[in-house]
Design an enzyme around this catalytic site. Structure first.
Site, short mmCIF file in Angstrom:
data_model
loop_
_atom_site.label_atom_id
_atom_site.label_comp_id
_atom_site.label_asym_id
_atom_site.label_seq_id
_atom_site.Cartn_x
_atom_site.Cartn_y
_atom_site.Cartn_z
N ASP A 23 38.44 -7.01 63.00
CA ASP A 23 38.54 -6.38 61.58
C ASP A 23 39.32 -7.52 60.96
O ASP A 23 40.35 -7.21 60.27
CB ASP A 23 39.18 -5.06 61.61
CG ASP A 23 38.59 -4.10 62.56
OD1 ASP A 23 37.67 -3.22 62.00
OD2 ASP A 23 38.80 -4.07 63.70
N ASN A 32 30.76 -1.99 61.84
CA ASN A 32 29.85 -1.25 61.02
C ASN A 32 29.87 -2.16 59.53
O ASN A 32 28.77 -1.93 58.86
CB ASN A 32 30.55 0.21 60.93
CG ASN A 32 32.02 0.17 60.43
OD1 ASN A 32 32.63 -0.30 61.21
ND2 ASN A 32 32.66 0.55 59.25
N ASP A 50 33.64 -6.01 62.79
CA ASP A 50 33.93 -6.05 61.34
C ASP A 50 34.32 -7.65 61.07
O ASP A 50 35.51 -7.82 60.72
CB ASP A 50 35.06 -4.91 60.99
CG ASP A 50 34.18 -3.67 60.68
OD1 ASP A 50 33.20 -3.44 60.88
OD2 ASP A 50 34.92 -2.88 60.31
N HIS A 54 37.79 -1.74 65.03
CA HIS A 54 37.53 -0.28 64.28
C HIS A 54 38.71 0.21 63.49
O HIS A 54 38.85 0.47 62.22
CB HIS A 54 36.79 0.67 64.81
CG HIS A 54 35.89 1.75 63.94
ND1 HIS A 54 35.38 1.16 62.70
CD2 HIS A 54 35.72 2.88 63.99
CE1 HIS A 54 34.77 2.29 61.98
NE2 HIS A 54 35.14 3.26 62.87
N ASP A 55 39.72 0.69 64.27
CA ASP A 55 40.94 1.11 63.69
C ASP A 55 41.91 -0.18 63.61
O ASP A 55 42.02 -0.98 64.44
CB ASP A 55 41.68 2.25 64.47
CG ASP A 55 41.40 3.70 64.22
OD1 ASP A 55 40.98 3.67 62.80
OD2 ASP A 55 41.55 4.60 64.95
N HIS A 56 42.45 -0.23 62.18
CA HIS A 56 43.09 -1.41 61.91
C HIS A 56 44.74 -1.38 62.73
O HIS A 56 45.65 -1.26 61.65
CB HIS A 56 43.15 -1.62 60.52
CG HIS A 56 41.75 -1.85 59.95
ND1 HIS A 56 41.62 -2.04 58.76
CD2 HIS A 56 40.60 -1.89 60.53
CE1 HIS A 56 40.31 -1.94 58.48
NE2 HIS A 56 39.74 -2.11 59.63
N HIS A 66 32.82 -2.39 69.23
CA HIS A 66 33.67 -2.21 67.90
C HIS A 66 34.34 -0.78 67.78
O HIS A 66 35.43 -0.80 67.50
CB HIS A 66 32.65 -2.26 66.80
CG HIS A 66 33.37 -2.04 65.41
ND1 HIS A 66 34.51 -3.16 65.06
CD2 HIS A 66 33.41 -1.43 64.42
CE1 HIS A 66 34.95 -2.85 63.80
NE2 HIS A 66 34.43 -1.70 63.64
N HIS A 109 40.53 6.61 62.19
CA HIS A 109 39.24 6.88 62.75
C HIS A 109 39.11 7.68 63.95
O HIS A 109 38.24 8.67 64.10
CB HIS A 109 38.23 5.60 62.99
CG HIS A 109 37.95 4.91 61.79
ND1 HIS A 109 38.54 3.59 61.93
CD2 HIS A 109 36.98 5.02 60.88
CE1 HIS A 109 38.26 3.10 60.53
NE2 HIS A 109 37.14 3.80 60.00
N TYR A 113 34.09 -8.75 55.73
CA TYR A 113 34.03 -7.63 54.89
C TYR A 113 33.62 -8.14 53.30
O TYR A 113 33.80 -9.23 53.16
CB TYR A 113 35.62 -7.20 54.86
CG TYR A 113 36.14 -6.44 55.96
CD1 TYR A 113 35.99 -5.20 55.97
CD2 TYR A 113 36.79 -7.34 56.89
CE1 TYR A 113 36.45 -4.47 57.20
CE2 TYR A 113 37.35 -6.21 58.03
CZ TYR A 113 37.06 -5.04 58.12
OH TYR A 113 37.46 -4.29 59.09
#
Length: 356
Positions: free
Chosen positions: A75, A146, A108, A275-277, A240, A249, A111
């Site tokens: 991410d 995503n 990710d 996915h989760d930051h 991811h 999430h 962005y």
């Protein structure tokens, strides 16, 4: 730039005729149907498909002393902003100290909406021009997230990007073997049903993965075969999306229903995701699987904590990255914050892990 290309070992291009029938209906019904069909079909596979599953396999050498070191980041792609450049600087320092062999990206990568094409300057502005440290001039093995699906997915998969920066290797689903460890990279975005039926204002690039049910059943079949064929002492799966998470999430229901039974059935040691930051480590209560999140590559600090059914070992709601140091007997992970400080360490031995 030095060519960091790993060796492509094999790919079986033959395609098994579709034997999966996914029952349409509620999400729960489809989850149960798909898992049951997968298990039923697996008994037929040796006769129908005597050769290996359709996953590309790459090989990366270990060090002469029998060890392997790597960094994991997720991410991240924000043109250096949201502390991405600071994280990259600390990754360079840690990478030098550990003499890393390669880097894993958990998705990710760019962005907010992936890349517009192979000529999108964001590839260089968010990747090449950010991760400039000498120690990071190693192979990067990447999965899609995503946000990557909101752009031109095929651009990230294109070999043209490797001509721009030879470190880049992004394949939808593949296996990376480093002698005593197999990493199974899984493209998890198509699993998530809401992206298909309720994309809101976003567009998702479903080329080469639609229809969803066929993609999921074929991938699970191939992954199940590849895991069963693996003789590596360590088996790690990289995707991811979260399977278990206490952050924004939370758990991904589709991965818990579809993917997790395959991992448990095949003795997977770790599931590694973004996915989760944040940075987090959760231990399964009913299997040896460790759920590891490294998604703190840039924008973070969500301020959300939701308790999980499994055992939370560590949670850091902030920016950072992860290292892994591996031998045939021992696996050690460490989390680092934006200042490069080691904020968490955990290790396990293969003997202890098997006993658990």
């Amino acid at each position: 730039m030095t060519n960091h290309s790993p060796q492509l070992l094999w790919r079986n291009s033959s395609t098994l005729e579709s034997v999966f029938v996914v029952v349409m209906g509620t999400f729960a019904e489809k989850s149960i149907a798909l898992v049951l069909v997968l298990l039923a079909a697996s008994a037929m596979l040796p006769a129908l498909l005597p050769c290996s599953a359709e996953l590309q396999r790459f090989e990366h050498p270990i060090k002469p002393d029998g060890s392997l070191s790597l960094l994991v980041i997720g991410d991240w792609g924000r043109n250096g902003t949201f502390n991405q450049s600071e994280i990259a600087f600390q990754m360079g320092r840690t990478g030098q100290e550990l003499n890393i062999d390669f880097v894993i990206s958990t998705g990710d990568n760019f962005y907010e909406n992936g890349l517009t094409g192979v000529d999108d300057k964001q590839f260089e502005e968010s990747f090449t021009n950010v991760y400039t440290a000498k120690s990071l001039q190693k192979q990067w093995y990447s999965v899609l997230g995503n946000h990557d699906y909101r752009g031109d997915v095929l651009a990230q998969l294109s070999p043209i990007l490797r001509n721009i920066d030879s470190r880049w290797l992004c394949v939808r689903n593949f296996i990376l073997n480093a002698e005593f460890v197999d990493f199974f990279f899984v493209d998890t975005t198509p699993f998530v049903q809401t992206y298909w039926i309720n994309p809101e204002e976003h567009h998702y690039d479903w080329r080469d993965v639609a229809p969803r049910e066929t993609y999921i059943s074929n991938l699970l079949k191939d992954l199940d075969i590849a895991l069963k064929e693996s003789t590596a002492p360590w088996k790690f799966v990289v995707g991811h999306h979260t399977i278990r998470s206490v952050s924004d999430h939370g758990d991904t229901a589709e991965l818990s229903a579809f993917l997790l039974p395959v991992l448990k059935a095949n003795g997977v040691d770790m599931y590694i995701n973004g996915h989760d930051h944040c940075l987090e480590h959760i231990s399964s209560n009913d299997s040896p699987i460790q759920y590891i999140t490294s998604g703190g590559g840039s924008k973070a600090w969500r301020g959300i904590f939701v308790p999980n059914v499994d055992k939370l070992q560590y949670f850091y709601d902030g920016q950072g990255f992860m290292s892994m140091q591996l031998t045939r007997e021992v696996a050690e992970i460490a989390f680092y914050d934006v200042f490069g400080r080691t904020i968490y360490k955990w290790s396990t031995s293969k003997l202890r892990h098997q006993a658990a």
